[in-house]
Motif scaffolding. Sequence first.
Motif, PDB file in Angstrom:
ATOM      1  N   ALA A 130      -0.917  -8.480   5.289  1.00  0.00           N
ATOM      2  CA  ALA A 130      -2.270  -8.689   4.758  1.00  0.00           C
ATOM      3  C   ALA A 130      -3.328  -8.102   5.686  1.00  0.00           C
ATOM      4  CB  ALA A 130      -2.526 -10.183   4.544  1.00  0.00           C
ATOM      5  N   GLY A 131      -3.130  -8.299   6.999  1.00  0.00           N
ATOM      6  CA  GLY A 131      -4.101  -7.784   7.969  1.00  0.00           C
ATOM      7  C   GLY A 131      -4.159  -6.273   7.983  1.00  0.00           C
ATOM      8  N   SER A 132      -2.999  -5.622   7.938  1.00  0.00           N
ATOM      9  CA  SER A 132      -2.968  -4.157   7.948  1.00  0.00           C
ATOM     10  C   SER A 132      -3.488  -3.586   6.627  1.00  0.00           C
ATOM     11  CB  SER A 132      -1.547  -3.649   8.226  1.00  0.00           C
ATOM     12  OG  SER A 132      -0.628  -4.178   7.301  1.00  0.00           O
ATOM     13  N   PHE A 133      -3.210  -4.269   5.514  1.00  0.00           N
ATOM     14  CA  PHE A 133      -3.713  -3.800   4.215  1.00  0.00           C
ATOM     15  C   PHE A 133      -5.235  -3.884   4.181  1.00  0.00           C
ATOM     16  CE2 PHE A 133      -4.953  -4.438  -0.248  1.00  0.00           C
ATOM     17  CZ  PHE A 133      -4.378  -3.311  -0.806  1.00  0.00           C
ATOM     18  N   ARG A 134      -5.785  -4.959   4.757  1.00  0.00           N
ATOM     19  CA  ARG A 134      -7.237  -5.104   4.831  1.00  0.00           C
ATOM     20  C   ARG A 134      -7.869  -3.955   5.609  1.00  0.00           C
ATOM     21  NH1 ARG A 134     -11.009  -9.748   6.091  1.00  0.00           N
ATOM     22  NH2 ARG A 134      -9.258 -11.157   5.809  1.00  0.00           N
ATOM     23  N   LEU A 135      -7.228  -3.558   6.696  1.00  0.00           N
ATOM     24  CA  LEU A 135      -7.775  -2.480   7.528  1.00  0.00           C
ATOM     25  C   LEU A 135      -7.623  -1.114   6.868  1.00  0.00           C
ATOM     26  CD1 LEU A 135      -6.663  -3.476  11.149  1.00  0.00           C
ATOM     27  CD2 LEU A 135      -8.705  -4.149   9.876  1.00  0.00           C
ATOM     28  N   ILE A 136      -6.535  -0.906   6.133  1.00  0.00           N
ATOM     29  CA  ILE A 136      -6.295   0.405   5.527  1.00  0.00           C
ATOM     30  C   ILE A 136      -7.307   0.681   4.415  1.00  0.00           C
ATOM     31  CG2 ILE A 136      -4.700  -0.081   3.617  1.00  0.00           C
ATOM     32  CD1 ILE A 136      -4.220   2.604   6.311  1.00  0.00           C
ATOM     33  N   ILE A 137      -7.847  -0.378   3.784  1.00  0.00           N
ATOM     34  CA  ILE A 137      -8.864  -0.186   2.742  1.00  0.00           C
ATOM     35  C   ILE A 137     -10.271  -0.342   3.322  1.00  0.00           C
ATOM     36  CG2 ILE A 137      -7.331  -0.923   0.877  1.00  0.00           C
ATOM     37  CD1 ILE A 137      -8.809  -3.620   0.882  1.00  0.00           C
ATOM     38  N   ASP A 138     -10.371  -0.263   4.661  1.00  0.00           N
ATOM     39  CA  ASP A 138     -11.646  -0.349   5.371  1.00  0.00           C
ATOM     40  C   ASP A 138     -12.361  -1.678   5.146  1.00  0.00           C
ATOM     41  OD1 ASP A 138     -11.452   2.091   6.620  1.00  0.00           O
ATOM     42  OD2 ASP A 138     -12.425   3.185   4.990  1.00  0.00           O
TER      43      ASP A 138
END
Length: 308
Positions: free
Chosen positions: A208-216
């Motif tokens: 969830a944390g990495s997905f949040r960052l990948i979509i800025d």
Amino acid sequence: MHSHGDSPHHHGHHHAAPVTYDKAFIISIIANGLFVILQIVFSYLSNSTSLLADAFHNLGDVLGLILAWIAAVLMKRAPTRKSTYGLKKISILSALANGILLVFTCGIIATDAVYKLFSPSPVQATSVMIIAGIGIVINFATAFLFSRNSEDLNIRGAYLHLFYDALVSVGVVLSAALLYWTGWLWIDPVVGLLISLIILKGTWSLFAGSFRLIIDGVPENISWTAVSEFLLNKPGVKGFHDLHIWALSTQENAMSVHLYMPDGELSDEIRAEWVEQLRHEFNIQHVTIQIEKTQTNCNDACHHPKYL
């Protein structure tokens, strides 16, 4: 007026961090890689689903460590005219790939466990206990190598996965001991299913944390509201718009904003002070501020004290 801030001290600290983990990555990848081979061989010899589940979990971690190490190396690449931020975003992609990989691992473990649950077969509990016991030592030891840093999503992911591996190995030892004393064959596949649930639970925050960052998206450890209040409390700031906060990598964050300051000026000294405060209080290393004397149409919702 446009101003850009980047704190040299903090910026340098973040770029140096991955270098200190090169040895940790090498040791962890080699140790866990050899152990995975040992686990897979003995899982088939002992006919243990729980040991095979632990092996696949460890294999996922080895691949994840390799991805994280590659990302750490690529992050140090200098920016170019075609990639002005360098390859920092690779670290976020690595964390996301690691999360996806572990979710896929859960499926493999669960499938084998369900099959063994309905088609039980003898398990050599003693071999399982010995191999899993070795795993406890290896995983706790290698997890310790990554325990110094909890800010970098990649490093935190490596630490958590190795630590979870150690706990899973403890569970495998206990289940094998119980199977040895009771002869209940269903214990092994049930533990395999529990391991897959533990992996899924432990992986979700990373995914969830990495997905949040990948979509800025705004990084989890930064409050957009707190940053907006910080800006509105500054002398001369009557409002703002287009406040964006995003991650450049798993280590560095950026922010840009348009400030409405009809009667104020932003000197280089004050700007540098604000930049340092944003770095220190919110872990934002790259700051871009644009000053406007008149309120203009904004791309996102405008924020003024009377609207907050």
